[in-house]
Design a protein around this motif. Structure first.
Motif, PDB file in Angstrom:
ATOM      1  N   LEU A 174      -1.858   0.078   1.443  1.00 40.46           N
ATOM      2  CA  LEU A 174      -1.410  -0.639   2.633  1.00 40.46           C
ATOM      3  C   LEU A 174       0.040  -1.081   2.500  1.00 40.46           C
ATOM      4  O   LEU A 174       0.842  -0.923   3.430  1.00 40.46           O
ATOM      5  CB  LEU A 174      -2.327  -1.840   2.876  1.00 40.46           C
ATOM      6  N   LEU A 175       0.386  -1.620   1.346  1.00 40.49           N
ATOM      7  CA  LEU A 175       1.767  -2.058   1.130  1.00 40.49           C
ATOM      8  C   LEU A 175       2.728  -0.874   1.144  1.00 40.49           C
ATOM      9  O   LEU A 175       3.810  -0.943   1.750  1.00 40.49           O
ATOM     10  CB  LEU A 175       1.871  -2.811  -0.202  1.00 40.49           C
ATOM     11  N   ASN A 176       2.355   0.198   0.481  1.00 46.45           N
ATOM     12  CA  ASN A 176       3.202   1.389   0.418  1.00 46.45           C
ATOM     13  C   ASN A 176       3.420   1.987   1.808  1.00 46.45           C
ATOM     14  O   ASN A 176       4.534   2.402   2.151  1.00 46.45           O
ATOM     15  CB  ASN A 176       2.562   2.415  -0.522  1.00 46.45           C
ATOM     16  N   ASP A 177       2.369   1.999   2.625  1.00 44.99           N
ATOM     17  CA  ASP A 177       2.474   2.514   3.997  1.00 44.99           C
ATOM     18  C   ASP A 177       3.395   1.665   4.858  1.00 44.99           C
ATOM     19  O   ASP A 177       3.904   2.130   5.879  1.00 44.99           O
ATOM     20  CB  ASP A 177       1.092   2.575   4.658  1.00 44.99           C
ATOM     21  N   ASN A 178       3.579   0.410   4.439  1.00 42.49           N
ATOM     22  CA  ASN A 178       4.420  -0.504   5.221  1.00 42.49           C
ATOM     23  C   ASN A 178       5.779  -0.755   4.571  1.00 42.49           C
ATOM     24  O   ASN A 178       6.396  -1.799   4.782  1.00 42.49           O
ATOM     25  CB  ASN A 178       3.673  -1.818   5.460  1.00 42.49           C
ATOM     26  N   GLY A 179       6.231   0.221   3.799  1.00 43.27           N
ATOM     27  CA  GLY A 179       7.611   0.215   3.333  1.00 43.27           C
ATOM     28  C   GLY A 179       7.872  -0.353   1.955  1.00 43.27           C
ATOM     29  O   GLY A 179       9.027  -0.366   1.506  1.00 43.27           O
ATOM     30  N   PHE A 180       6.855  -0.828   1.272  1.00 38.92           N
ATOM     31  CA  PHE A 180       7.056  -1.350  -0.077  1.00 38.92           C
ATOM     32  C   PHE A 180       7.131  -0.189  -1.067  1.00 38.92           C
ATOM     33  O   PHE A 180       6.265   0.689  -1.065  1.00 38.92           O
ATOM     34  CB  PHE A 180       5.894  -2.277  -0.472  1.00 38.92           C
ATOM     35  N   LYS A 181       8.134  -0.194  -1.923  1.00 39.19           N
ATOM     36  CA  LYS A 181       8.250   0.847  -2.939  1.00 39.19           C
ATOM     37  C   LYS A 181       7.208   0.614  -4.030  1.00 39.19           C
ATOM     38  O   LYS A 181       6.888  -0.522  -4.367  1.00 39.19           O
ATOM     39  CB  LYS A 181       9.656   0.844  -3.546  1.00 39.19           C
ATOM     40  N   ILE A 182       6.717   1.704  -4.573  1.00 41.29           N
ATOM     41  CA  ILE A 182       5.668   1.598  -5.586  1.00 41.29           C
ATOM     42  C   ILE A 182       6.153   0.827  -6.813  1.00 41.29           C
ATOM     43  O   ILE A 182       5.380   0.092  -7.438  1.00 41.29           O
ATOM     44  CB  ILE A 182       5.148   3.007  -5.966  1.00 41.29           C
TER      45      ILE A 182
END
Length: 298
Positions: free
Chosen positions: A55-63
């Motif tokens: 969810l975070l990655n889909d919303n622009g957070f880098k891994i």
């Protein structure tokens, strides 16, 4: 506690198994366990983590940033995001986390927020049904335990009953008799059909789960409905379903019978003239709209 393969994680999160393995090696995101025979598996905590990461990655957070967050920081950020107007997939991720944690309060909040934003019908069609479909395979394979299944089903069922009670019948319309075959207990689709039918101004006689044939016959003779509707998920089984269709077709030959469910979709079945098969949930709404058009033309 449930156990998952990496393919299960892929199915639920949408992140490819290959990517999960890279993240596991590069960022130590996951710590798979091993069986006595050295087969890797993951637990509920791993699944919750990957759903939050997705969810975070889909919303622009880098891994790389996600990997540096604590569990609490990640959870708070996910809750903040899911209260915004996110995609359907994000909301499905949020519901899956609620299921794993058996967090009724959070599940209720996610559902209520979406119902307020897009309405009950669209929440069912675009979030609840895809969510149930996504985890349905895992229920069948035993990756998700029965307690989690009952937890989710009962919460969705409660929402449906409240929505149905909110429908006001102003009289008129056609008469629909809704039931599940004897031994069939999966009623969420039938309840949603009830909501849609009543929203179109029709009358519903709802018999619900595991209706004995004698009771069905009695109610049919009393009310003489123009339409019958049922959903077959597990009972009767694939070997018996054709005989069941033929039987109810002959027994209630003065009415149109609408039938759907896992034992119907994609099966090699013969449908008599008065039986209409629906192959996916949106067809219930389309079917009702077609009927409405026919009624107006008469």
């Amino acid at each position: 506690m449930s156990t998952y393969s990496i393919k299960d994680l892929e199915q639920l999160s949408g992140i490819k198994a290959h990517t999960l393995r890279i993240w596991e090696q590069r960022y130590n995101l996951l710590s798979p366990k091993r069986t006595d025979t050295n087969i890797r598996y993951y637990d509920d905590d791993d699944l919750k983590l990957i759903l939050n990461v997705a969810l975070l990655n889909d919303n622009g957070f880098k891994i790389s940033k996600i990997a540096g967050m604590s569990s609490l920081e990640m959870r708070e950020e996910v809750i903040r995001l899911t209260e915004k107007n996110l995609t359907y997939d994000d909301q499905i991720h949020a519901l899956t986390i609620c299921m794993i944690e058996m967090d009724e309060e959070r599940f209720e909040k996610v559902l209520s927020t979406n119902i307020l934003k897009i309405g009950f019908e669209q929440t069912m069609l675009n979030i609840i049904y895809p969510f149930l479909s996504k985890i349905g395979v895992l229920w069948q394979t035993g990756a998700i335990n029965p307690a989690q299944e009952h937890f989710i089903s009962n919460l969705v069922r409660q929402k449906l009953i409240v929505a149905i009670d909110g429908q006001v019948n102003k009289g008129g319309g056609k008469k629909f008799l809704l039931f599940l075959p004897e031994g069939e207990l999966h009623e969420i689709s039938l309840l949603f059909a009830t909501f849609l039918i009543k929203s179109k101004g029709h009358k519903v006689i709802y018999l619900g789960q595991s209706t004995p044939k004698e009771d069905l016959q009695l109610v049919y003779r009393l009310h003489r409905p123009e339409y019958l509707m049922t959903v077959i998920t597990t009972s009767p089984n694939s070997q018996e379903v054709q005989g069941y269709i033929d039987c109810i077709s002959q027994e209630f030959n003065e009415s149109e019978i609408v039938i759907s469910g896992y034992q119907i979709v994609g099966q090699d079945l013969r449908f008599p003239k008065n039986v209409k098969a629906l192959h996916y949930i949106r067809q219930i709404k389309e079917y009702l709209e077609e009927l409405e058009q026919v009624f107006q033309e008469k």
